[in-house]
Scaffold this motif. Sequence first.
Motif, mmCIF file in Angstrom:
data_model
loop_
_atom_site.group_PDB
_atom_site.id
_atom_site.type_symbol
_atom_site.label_atom_id
_atom_site.label_comp_id
_atom_site.label_asym_id
_atom_site.label_seq_id
_atom_site.Cartn_x
_atom_site.Cartn_y
_atom_site.Cartn_z
ATOM 1 N N VAL A 184 0.838 -1.207 0.000
ATOM 2 C CA VAL A 184 0.000 0.000 0.000
ATOM 3 C C VAL A 184 0.870 1.252 0.000
ATOM 4 N N ARG A 185 1.973 1.229 0.731
ATOM 5 C CA ARG A 185 2.862 2.394 0.762
ATOM 6 C C ARG A 185 3.439 2.679 -0.629
ATOM 7 N N LEU A 186 3.784 1.638 -1.363
ATOM 8 C CA LEU A 186 4.291 1.825 -2.726
ATOM 9 C C LEU A 186 3.222 2.458 -3.622
ATOM 10 N N ILE A 187 1.991 1.997 -3.455
ATOM 11 C CA ILE A 187 0.890 2.538 -4.262
ATOM 12 C C ILE A 187 0.647 4.000 -3.900
ATOM 13 N N ASP A 188 0.612 4.293 -2.605
ATOM 14 C CA ASP A 188 0.376 5.672 -2.154
ATOM 15 C C ASP A 188 1.485 6.618 -2.618
ATOM 16 N N ALA A 189 2.696 6.083 -2.754
ATOM 17 C CA ALA A 189 3.825 6.896 -3.206
ATOM 18 C C ALA A 189 3.870 7.040 -4.729
ATOM 19 N N GLU A 190 2.848 6.501 -5.409
ATOM 20 C CA GLU A 190 2.732 6.567 -6.872
ATOM 21 C C GLU A 190 3.915 5.906 -7.573
ATOM 22 N N ARG A 191 4.407 4.819 -6.979
ATOM 23 C CA ARG A 191 5.511 4.069 -7.576
ATOM 24 C C ARG A 191 5.018 2.853 -8.359
ATOM 25 N N VAL A 192 3.695 2.620 -8.368
ATOM 26 C CA VAL A 192 3.139 1.427 -9.003
ATOM 27 C C VAL A 192 2.277 1.828 -10.202
ATOM 28 N N GLN A 193 2.511 1.154 -11.320
ATOM 29 C CA GLN A 193 1.677 1.335 -12.505
ATOM 30 C C GLN A 193 1.005 0.020 -12.863
ATOM 31 N N SER A 201 -5.420 3.379 -6.474
ATOM 32 C CA SER A 201 -6.038 2.764 -5.303
ATOM 33 C C SER A 201 -5.521 1.351 -5.095
ATOM 34 N N PRO A 202 -5.301 0.933 -3.849
ATOM 35 C CA PRO A 202 -4.913 -0.461 -3.573
ATOM 36 C C PRO A 202 -6.038 -1.440 -3.867
ATOM 37 N N HIS A 203 -7.271 -0.927 -4.044
ATOM 38 C CA HIS A 203 -8.426 -1.791 -4.297
ATOM 39 C C HIS A 203 -8.594 -2.124 -5.775
ATOM 40 N N THR A 204 -7.721 -1.604 -6.633
ATOM 41 C CA THR A 204 -7.844 -1.833 -8.080
ATOM 42 C C THR A 204 -7.886 -3.335 -8.392
ATOM 43 N N PRO A 205 -8.923 -3.821 -9.094
ATOM 44 C CA PRO A 205 -8.981 -5.253 -9.430
ATOM 45 C C PRO A 205 -8.057 -5.581 -10.593
ATOM 46 N N LEU A 206 -7.448 -6.756 -10.547
ATOM 47 C CA LEU A 206 -6.529 -7.191 -11.596
ATOM 48 C C LEU A 206 -7.074 -8.423 -12.294
ATOM 49 N N GLN A 207 -6.532 -8.689 -13.480
ATOM 50 C CA GLN A 207 -6.910 -9.884 -14.227
ATOM 51 C C GLN A 207 -5.716 -10.363 -15.042
ATOM 52 N N ALA A 208 -5.840 -11.570 -15.587
ATOM 53 C CA ALA A 208 -4.754 -12.136 -16.387
ATOM 54 C C ALA A 208 -4.409 -11.200 -17.536
ATOM 55 N N GLY A 209 -3.105 -11.026 -17.776
ATOM 56 C CA GLY A 209 -2.623 -10.151 -18.826
ATOM 57 C C GLY A 209 -2.186 -8.791 -18.331
ATOM 58 N N ASP A 210 -2.596 -8.414 -17.111
ATOM 59 C CA ASP A 210 -2.202 -7.114 -16.576
ATOM 60 C C ASP A 210 -0.706 -7.072 -16.298
ATOM 61 N N VAL A 211 -0.109 -5.900 -16.517
ATOM 62 C CA VAL A 211 1.317 -5.688 -16.272
ATOM 63 C C VAL A 211 1.467 -4.730 -15.095
ATOM 64 N N LEU A 212 2.240 -5.152 -14.092
ATOM 65 C CA LEU A 212 2.524 -4.316 -12.931
ATOM 66 C C LEU A 212 3.959 -3.823 -13.029
ATOM 67 N N SER A 213 4.140 -2.503 -12.957
ATOM 68 C CA SER A 213 5.473 -1.909 -12.974
ATOM 69 C C SER A 213 5.690 -1.183 -11.656
ATOM 70 N N ILE A 214 6.758 -1.543 -10.937
ATOM 71 C CA ILE A 214 7.063 -0.906 -9.658
ATOM 72 C C ILE A 214 8.390 -0.180 -9.813
ATOM 73 N N ARG A 215 8.343 1.145 -9.765
ATOM 74 C CA ARG A 215 9.544 1.944 -9.983
ATOM 75 C C ARG A 215 10.612 1.593 -8.962
ATOM 76 N N GLY A 216 11.812 1.261 -9.463
ATOM 77 C CA GLY A 216 12.922 0.906 -8.599
ATOM 78 C C GLY A 216 12.954 -0.545 -8.189
ATOM 79 N N VAL A 217 11.935 -1.320 -8.614
ATOM 80 C CA VAL A 217 11.865 -2.735 -8.215
ATOM 81 C C VAL A 217 11.857 -3.654 -9.427
ATOM 82 N N GLY A 218 10.895 -3.473 -10.324
ATOM 83 C CA GLY A 218 10.812 -4.355 -11.480
ATOM 84 C C GLY A 218 9.432 -4.343 -12.093
#
Length: 241
Positions: A184-193, A201-218
């Motif tokens: 949640v802290r990563l999401i609040d810091a706008e480091r997650v796409q 929002s941390p409540h965003t629903p995901l599904q197969a095929g979605d790509v998660l990008s975390i700045r500074g992580v991968g």
Amino acid sequence: MRRVKDLVRGVQAQRNACYTAFLSDRQQALAKAALAQEGWRQFQFFGGYQGAERAMLCVFEDSGEISFPIAALRAGVQGAQQAPGHRDYLGAVLGLGITRECVGDILADDAGATVFVQSRVAGFLQQQLFAVGRTSVQVAPAGPEHLEHLDAQTAVEVQAASVASLRLDAVLAAVLPANRAAAVRLIDAERVQVNHRTAQSPHTPLQAGDVLSIRGVGKYRLLGTGKKSKKNRTIIEYHKY
């Protein structure tokens, strides 16, 4: 997106296949959105090998016309020096004045690197690229043995984890791995796409095929989300780029 729409109009007017330069994964997503807006379905992405991250877009009317202007080069390390990494090769290529859009994937290994470029700059690189950092290299066209080995080398390694739900914070915590509060802290810091857009929002629903990008992580792609564990948790399958 405007460039891609112009490509569609060019194909309609000239009846010839049209190509972009190399696109990042985000640019590819925007290109697909533009093509959907135009209602155009005859297109293909290709980066020189199956599974390439950076790829060209071809827009066409007849698929028989497709011939991507991509050259695969092999930069072989000379001597017993420590092999350079991806950033080293990219820096050396750009240092010659070649723009980023002319360069596709660069896949480094202990013996050198396989570099995908626009065909029009391939000869220049063979003539001008002699060193990557302090390491001497020799550049030549990549042979079939390099490309066959490459396809096997880049096969996706699937990983799995169980989550209580397919909410963003739960999935993010599972793939990192970390606890949900850290996610949640990563999401609040706008480091997650999610699919190249900043998650709100941390409540965003995901599904197969979605790509998660975390700045500074991968970066991660969800491959499957359908199975259930004995404890009724959802089994996700994913891979890290």
